[in-house]
Every structure is written in structure tokens, then in C-alpha cells.
Enzyme design. Structure first.
Site, PDB file in Angstrom:
ATOM      1  N   CYS A  87     134.281  12.622 -60.431  1.00 29.36           N
ATOM      2  CA  CYS A  87     134.304  13.146 -58.960  1.00 29.36           C
ATOM      3  C   CYS A  87     133.084  12.947 -58.050  1.00 29.36           C
ATOM      4  O   CYS A  87     133.082  12.352 -57.262  1.00 29.36           O
ATOM      5  CB  CYS A  87     134.974  14.203 -59.062  1.00 29.36           C
ATOM      6  SG  CYS A  87     135.965  15.044 -59.911  1.00 29.36           S
ATOM      7  N   ASP A  88     132.018  13.455 -58.814  1.00 27.20           N
ATOM      8  CA  ASP A  88     130.731  13.573 -58.034  1.00 27.20           C
ATOM      9  C   ASP A  88     129.687  12.848 -58.530  1.00 27.20           C
ATOM     10  O   ASP A  88     128.664  12.737 -58.050  1.00 27.20           O
ATOM     11  CB  ASP A  88     130.303  15.001 -58.203  1.00 27.20           C
ATOM     12  CG  ASP A  88     131.506  15.875 -57.505  1.00 27.20           C
ATOM     13  OD1 ASP A  88     132.137  15.370 -56.643  1.00 27.20           O
ATOM     14  OD2 ASP A  88     131.598  17.158 -58.105  1.00 27.20           O
ATOM     15  N   CYS A 118     132.235  18.023 -62.568  1.00 30.62           N
ATOM     16  CA  CYS A 118     133.079  16.638 -62.885  1.00 30.62           C
ATOM     17  C   CYS A 118     132.383  15.444 -62.606  1.00 30.62           C
ATOM     18  O   CYS A 118     132.027  15.264 -61.121  1.00 30.62           O
ATOM     19  CB  CYS A 118     134.389  16.728 -61.713  1.00 30.62           C
ATOM     20  SG  CYS A 118     135.365  15.278 -61.934  1.00 30.62           S
TER      21      CYS A 118
END
Ligand SMILES: Cc1cc2nc3c(=O)[nH]c(=O)nc-3n(C[C@H](O)[C@H](O)[C@H](O)COP(=O)(O)OP(=O)(O)OC[C@H]3O[C@@H](n4cnc5c(N)ncnc54)[C@H](O)[C@@H]3O)c2cc1C
Length: 310
Positions: free
Chosen positions: A138-139, A135
């Protein structure tokens, strides 16, 4: 808990399930939507959706997921945070068993979607959460000004590689063939983006590191030459696996685990319908998932109406 009776149980609150439940409720069916994680599902991680009709400015996946969920609740659907473990027949109805209770229902719409496939190479499990991710939204910020790799060649890999350029100093896209499967519009954006380097005909064979990822070992599939590269993050997008393990005993599945359906989204069992990424030959897009959901709900409505008149 006593069995709860309803007309339709929809399993999975992704785009397919939310649309199916909304249509079923609008057709006057008592509809329950069961989701194990979060409404909106796969799409909530997408940074920007540009190909959903009617949204010319695009919208983030999180916004689109939230508004689809709001619309479904507004239509009268009960969305419950429960994981479905099995699906059985109690003729002429079905029993859907979740971690909370059993549901006795006249029909079921399976919209369980898919999960991202793993590479299955050394270091992948060990470093998941410590440099290996699925992701970018997200990261990605963890890799600000660093070098990261992306594995894959489809829409998601292309999209995520482009997103990562907002953070990373350089993004290396590893692709095992000499051309990408991604949509032309994404391919053009990739090629124009100076921070992205594409390594063609290259497979990643091992993820290297100690506490976190420090590099990868790759192999060129034409020359067979192996190579080690330094990088600090690996984002893996090598296809999808359908979430269909709970269905195998009751429904026919194809060799890849997808559910074969006809144009009405009917499965091998009358009264059970499938929609979205989990069905065979899905285009794996939001708009097709929504279309499948609507079709499945209308078919469920006809199935229930015809059963009443029999
Ligand atoms: C990063 C990313 C970017 C993307 N970008 C785009 C894009 O720009 N445009 C586009 O058209 N498509 C895009 N896609 C693809 C799109 O997200 C999918 O095609 C679509 O979300 C599929 O919807 P679905 O409802 O079939 O499945 P999903 O969205 O996967 O929903 C399935 C749901 O079922 C739930 N579930 C599964 N099993 C159970 C169970 N046993 N009990 C209860 N719940 C269960 C799951 O938790 C999940 O919430 C993207 C995908 C990703 C990952």
C-alpha cells in the site's frame, strides 16, 4: 430486525472463513458469512503468494482473495458486511450479534484471524500514516528512492522488505536476534538483495520526526550502544495478535488470546469451531487456514447432523 435463523454463522471472511463457508454450503448447510471489512482479509495486501499449492506462477494476494470470495459466493454463501460484537448461548443454539442484527444459529465457526502487533514505542502512534506503516504494497510507492526501515524477522518482515526494494533506495531490516525466523527461501532472497542491509541484534527504541518520520533511535542488545539513523519510513512486522476479544466470555482462550482447538477444530464449547490464525498453534499460513476452514465446516456438519438424530 427479527433474528435471522441459519445453520452456521462464520465470522471473518479471510482464507479460513471463506473456505469454511464454502464447505458448509456445499454440505447443504444454510450459511451466513459475516465480515467487518473486506473479503480476502489479511492476504489482500500481499504482493505475491508463491506457496499456495496449485499456483506455480504465484498470484497476488488481491487476486487470490477475490477468487476465493467468488468461489464461496458461487457455493451459495451469503457474505454480509457486518461486524460481530458478541457471541452468546441460547441453548441448544447460539446467538451471534452483529452491528445490524442477531443471528440464531446451530453452530458458529470463528475465523477472525489476527492483526499486526504494534511495537509500543515512542513515535509509533504519532507517525502512523505519516511514515509508519504495516503495508509495503500500500505505502511502498511513497518512499521511492528513499531509505526505509523494516522491523521484524519472520516471513512477513522478509517478504515486505523484499517488496520495498522495488521502490526504496535502501531498506534496513532491524532484527533483535542474530538470526531470522523467516523461511530459508526468503532469507536467501534477502541476503542476495543488494539494497537490503540487515542490522542484527538491534531493537528500534524510538521513531523520530516532526511532521513525518526522519529517523529512528536504535540499541544494540549485545553492546547496549545506542545509535540514530536517518530514514523516512518504518514498516513494522513484529508478530500477530489474535482477534479474539469478543469471545472471552464464552470460549476458553490461551494466555496469548488464541483459541485452543482439537484436531476437529472444536473449541471448549460444543457447536463452536475455530479456524485459521485465531486458533492456538496455527501455522499462520494461507494453506493451513484453508485446511482449518474445511475441517471446521465438516465438523460443524457432523455436529448438526448428530444433534438432529439425538
Ligand atoms: C503482508 C502479508 C503477506 C503474507 N504472505 C503470505 C504468503 O505468501 N503465504 C501464506 O501462506 N501466508 C501469508 N501470509 C499470512 C496469511 O495471510 C494468513 O495466515 C491468513 O490470511 C490467515 O487467514 P485467516 O482467515 O485465519 O485470517 P484473516 O485473513 O486475518 O481474516 C480474518 C477476517 O476476520 C475479520 N474479522 C475479525 N473480527 C471480526 C468481527 N468481530 N466481525 C467480523 N469480521 C471480523 C477480519 O476483518 C478479517 O477480514 C501473509 C500475511 C501478510 C500480512
Amino acid at each position: 430486525l427479527a433474528k435471522k435463523e441459519c445453520d452456521v454463522v462464520v465470522v471473518g471472511a479471510g482464507t479460513a472463513g471463506l473456505t469454511a463457508a464454502m464447505f458448509a454450503a456445499r454440505h447443504g448447510l444454510r450459511t451466513v458469512l459475516l465480515e467487518r471489512l473486506m473479503g480476502g482479509a489479511q492476504i489482500i495486501n500481499a504482493e505475491k503468494i508463491e506457496n499456495f499449492p496449485g499456483l506455480p506462477q504465484g498470484l497476488s494476494g488481491a487476486e487470490l482473495g477475490a477468487s476465493m470470495q467468488e468461489q464461496t459466493v458461487k457455493a451459495g454463501v451469503e457474505i454480509l458486511l457486518e461486524e460481530v460484537f458478541s457471541l452468546g448461548l441460547e441453548s441448544p443454539k447460539f446467538v451471534v450479534t452483529s452491528d445490524v442484527r442477531d443471528y440464531l444459529t446451530k453452530s458458529v465457526i470463528v475465523a477472525t484471524g489476527s492483526g499486526l502487533r504494534r511495537l509500543g514505542i515512542a513515535g509509533e502512534d504519532e507517525f502512523t500514516g505519516n511514515g509508519v506503516s504495516h503495508c509495503a504494497t500500500c505505502d511502498g510507492p511513497f518512499f521511492t528512492n528513499e531509505v526505509v526501515g523494516v522491523v521484524g524477522g519472520g516471513d512477513t518482515a522478509a517478504d515486505e522488505a523484499i517488496s520495498l526494494t522495488s521502490y526504496a533506495e535502501k531498506v534496513i531490516l532491524f532484527h533483535r536476534r542474530d538470526r531470522l525466523r523467516a523461511q530459508q527461501v526468503l532469507q536467501q532472497r534477502l541476503i542476495r538483495q543488494p539494497k537490503i542491509e540487515i542490522m542484527w541484534n538491534t531493537v528500534v527504541e524510538r521513531i523520530l520526526g516532526s511532521d513525518t518520520v526522519t529517523g529512528v533511535q536504535t540499541r544494540n542488545v549485545i553492546t547496549n550502544l545506542e545509535h540514530r539513523l536517518s530514514l523516512s519510513g518504518m514498516f513494522v512486522y513484529v508478530g500477530l495478535t489474535p482477534n479474539s476479544s469478543l469471545l472471552g466470555n464464552l470460549l476458553m482462550l490461551d494466555n496469548g488470546g488464541h483459541i485452543p482447538v482439537n484436531l476437529r477444530m472444536e473449541t471448549s464449547v460444543p457447536g463452536i469451531f475455530a479456524a485459521g490464525d485465531v486458533r492456538q498453534h496455527s501455522a499462520a499460513q494461507l494453506v493451513s487456514a484453508a485446511g482449518d476452514g474445511a475441517t471446521a465446516a465438516i465438523s460443524a456438519y457432523h455436529y448438526i447432523s448428530n444433534s438432529r438424530s439425538r
